[in-house]
Design an enzyme around this catalytic site. Structure first.
Site, PDB file in Angstrom:
ATOM      1  N   SER A 190      41.184  40.281  30.019  1.00 11.78           N
ATOM      2  CA  SER A 190      40.395  41.300  30.703  1.00 11.78           C
ATOM      3  C   SER A 190      39.508  42.128  29.789  1.00 11.78           C
ATOM      4  O   SER A 190      38.499  42.671  30.249  1.00 11.78           O
ATOM      5  CB  SER A 190      41.324  42.234  31.483  1.00 11.78           C
ATOM      6  OG  SER A 190      42.236  42.887  30.613  1.00 11.78           O
ATOM      7  N   HIS A 216      41.149  37.735  36.612  1.00 12.94           N
ATOM      8  CA  HIS A 216      39.707  37.767  36.346  1.00 12.94           C
ATOM      9  C   HIS A 216      39.054  36.389  36.422  1.00 12.94           C
ATOM     10  O   HIS A 216      37.857  36.268  36.163  1.00 12.94           O
ATOM     11  CB  HIS A 216      39.453  38.410  34.980  1.00 12.94           C
ATOM     12  CG  HIS A 216      39.918  39.825  34.913  1.00 12.94           C
ATOM     13  ND1 HIS A 216      39.130  40.879  35.309  1.00 12.94           N
ATOM     14  CD2 HIS A 216      41.106  40.356  34.510  1.00 12.94           C
ATOM     15  CE1 HIS A 216      39.814  42.008  35.158  1.00 12.94           C
ATOM     16  NE2 HIS A 216      41.008  41.719  34.676  1.00 12.94           N
ATOM     17  N   LYS A 233      39.389  42.093  42.900  1.00  7.70           N
ATOM     18  CA  LYS A 233      38.309  41.915  41.933  1.00  7.70           C
ATOM     19  C   LYS A 233      37.231  41.036  42.570  1.00  7.70           C
ATOM     20  O   LYS A 233      36.427  41.533  43.352  1.00  7.70           O
ATOM     21  CB  LYS A 233      38.864  41.356  40.629  1.00  7.70           C
ATOM     22  CG  LYS A 233      39.840  42.340  39.970  1.00  7.70           C
ATOM     23  CD  LYS A 233      40.434  41.821  38.701  1.00  7.70           C
ATOM     24  CE  LYS A 233      41.292  42.871  38.007  1.00  7.70           C
ATOM     25  NZ  LYS A 233      42.514  43.252  38.790  1.00  7.70           N
TER      26      LYS A 233
END
Length: 395
Positions: A181, A209, A241
């Protein structure tokens, strides 16, 4: 005489201020997007994890509105009492199918998913091996599990192999981020899967991610590398996300999911997310399937940014993902560069220790499919200008 709590805490807070490590919240006054209003200022937003630009998509809002008529808002209970709605169940089925796994299990947050999964799988007499740059939730999960906890050097297969060779643990769990990240680089999952197989260990990947962004269909880092459920038995993905929603899931075999239902305390003892959130995520997954242009545009923006940053001589890290860190080093200078960018209308995160190692403070620039090429070009110009005074001093 002992000091009061107030005195002790204020002294610690002041020390953080002096070290330029003090964190402050910003007040968002608009929906997430490429442009936001923060603390009364309009900014081009390069600090969000809304990688596909879905957080404010009207179809997600429509899905929420439609679900409210049937399921209301609050779920009222944990999944194991009576909070597991038809929409939750449908979302788990869709996530399992989308990731090519037997089953999936929803958690309220990625942090809870990681704590719950690790502690459910290993304990006293076992061993857990984690990359040094893993997310805090993974590290905390390893620590609270009761297993012997070891951290290996970042993406260092030889270091991990030595540690696996030495252990006599009953169970061995290797845990990594799919996309790291703060650095934006990928874990070498094929090699890690081979290594885990050789040493009879289980591999767990946190794909917070990567999910939605990577892979032929957006199923994440595991799909990107062409790996199977057998190669990576435990997959965690987040929904807040790239999906633009909220929550997380763990996907894997029937036995894995049933084990988590029985043993993962953050799952058992937490109120289920609202059914409306599951409805919005189902809409988001449909958009992910229908609109591959979002991933394609994101890839092109990453390439454009990296070309421009390299031409400008900016200190980029080696990342091919939406996370593009520009390493400054000094925490105070990093804050000053971020402030200079904000004065020009660009919102960029200034990441400092302990989130990253000492001496590696950075600007964490995140790109989104919602950005235009012009916005990326404008950021590059502003970034070059903001960094110039400090680069000249260091030279």
């Amino acid at each position: 005489m002992s000091s009061s709590m107030k005195q002790v805490l204020e002294a610690e807070l002041q020390k953080r201020r002096e070290q330029h490590l003090y964190r402050q919240r910003r007040v968002l006054q608009s929906p997430q997007g490429s442009e936001v209003r923060v603390d009364g200022q309009h900014c081009i937003n390069f600090s969000s994890n809304d990688y596909l630009g879905l957080a404010n998509h009207p179809r997600l809002a429509e899905a929420v509105e439609q679900s409210l008529a049937t399921f209301g808002w609050g779920s009222g209970a944990s999944h194991l009492i009576n909070g597991h709605s038809e929409l939750h169940h449908q979302l788990e089925l869709v996530l399992a199918r989308f990731t090519g796994r037997d089953r999936a299990l929803l958690f309220s947050t990625g942090y809870m998913a990681n704590l719950g999964a690790i502690a459910a799988l290993v304990g006293k007499g076992d061993a857990v091996f984690e990359d040094r740059l893993n997310h805090a939730s993974l590290l905390d999960g390893g620590l609270i599990s009761g297993a012997r906890f070891q951290r290996f050097q970042h993406n260092d297969l030889d270091d991990l192999a030595r540690r696996l060779q030495k252990t006599d643990a009953r169970r061995k769990l290797v845990v990594v981020d799919g996309v790291f990240s703060m650095d934006g680089d990928l874990a070498p999952l094929p090699e890690l899967a081979d290594l885990a197989r050789t040493h009879d260990a289980w591999l767990m990947v946190d794909d917070a991610h990567g999910f939605g962004c990577l892979g032929a269909n957006g199923a994440g880092t595991i799909e990107h590398f062409g790996l199977s459920q057998t190669d990576v038995p435990v997959m965690m993905g987040t929904l807040g996300k790239a999906m633009g929603c909220f929550g997380a899931f763990v996907a894997g075999s029937e036995a894995l999911i049933e084990t988590l239902i029985q043993r993962a305390r953050p799952y058992i003892y937490t109120t289920a997310m609202p059914a409306a959130v599951a409805a919005s995520t189902l809409a988001s997954l449909q958009l992910l399937t229908e609109e591959s242009w979002r991933r394609e545009h994101l890839v092109s923006l990453v390439e454009r940014f990296r070309r421009g940053a390299e031409d400008a001589g900016l200190p980029l890290m080696d990342s091919s993902t939406a996370i593009q860190p520009v390493v400054i080093g000094d925490s105070q200078v990093t804050l000053q560069v971020a402030a200079a960018l904000e004065s020009k209308g660009f919102l960029v995160g200034a990441i400092r220790p302990p989130t990253v190692p000492q001496g590696s403070a950075r600007l964490r620039i995140t790109l989104s499919a919602a950005h235009s090429e012009q916005q990326v070009d404008d950021l590059l110009l502003a970034l070059t200008e903001a960094c110039r005074p400090y680069r000249e001093v260091s030279a």
